[in-house]
Design an enzyme around this catalytic site. Sequence first.
Site: not given
Length: 356
Positions: A140, A142
């Site tokens: 995970h 951004h």
Amino acid sequence: MGLLRIMMPPKLQLLAVVAFAVAMLFLENQIQKLEESRAKLERAIARHEVREIEQRHTMDGPRQDATLDEEEDIIIIYNRVPKTASTSFTNIAYDLCAKNRYHVLHINTTKNNPVMSLQDQVRFVKNITTWNEMKPGFYHGHISYLDFAKFGVKKKPIYINVIRDPIERLVSYYYFLRFGDDYRPGLRRRKQGDKKTFDECVAEGGSDCAPEKLWLQIPFFCGHSSECWNVGSRWAMDQAKSNLINEYFLVGVTEELEDFIMLLEAALPRFFRGATDLYRTGKKSHLRKTTEKKLPTKQTIAKLQQSDIWKMENEFYEFALEQFQFIRAHAVREKDGDLYILAQNFFYEKIYPKSN
């Protein structure tokens, strides 16, 4: 203190105030340096751990040719959009990883840049597809969507994501930069000290609340092409829609996060077994809320909605919401106000040739 103020000459009072202000600035500066040092140390430790694993991998002999069980050879990428309940959802994955026997890894890019250099794209694709020690893996971070197929990968990862009403997401991000959240309340934020409300920012035409700041969910789904980051690009929105349908396993919405988790548990129990119950009945330690957030007025919302950028981001959000609700409608049934996952609804028959 009041008595000292009376006894102290005005010049000394002024000097005392100035000295106090300087001391506070010095203290804040030292705290900021400590935070930066802590972040550098965390990155150094992470790099060291990766090197240790890679060294063990080399000493034991390469395993990329070793056959993994199909259930183990799975990679999920959650390229999380900021301020869409991404930390809340990710913490559920962390809570379950030991029990369900998979690894969770955070993709930490410099300055949270969602676009990787070409050489980093190659490294990233090679790392996670051949790093068998970390499979099954939940990654995970951004980062914007990256097409693994163009790198010649035989088995692509499973992409998932969550998006949010674009204005609500921007409001949450605006206050997050100023006040942080209840997850790490002591961390100094970039805009800390700025008390201006979102309404005041919009009324004054501030840069932190400009319509251009809405342009984020579309480029995250569009990917690493230059046109994806061209604010207001119709091509970027069309590409984002295409990727959402063709490249993402499931895209949920912040406003219906529990249903998103329920569908993931039903479809990918290897990772998400127990997630729905954890979300419903756990201590909610995974939940994260932005501090000091004030809802915008109708006038502020109306002003932002005049922007073509909002219209495109909202069109994309509505598109994602419709797709999510379509998937949910074919996967669950409602009884007494609660949702239940449907049992398997297909079987095989007329199987030939007949076995003896």
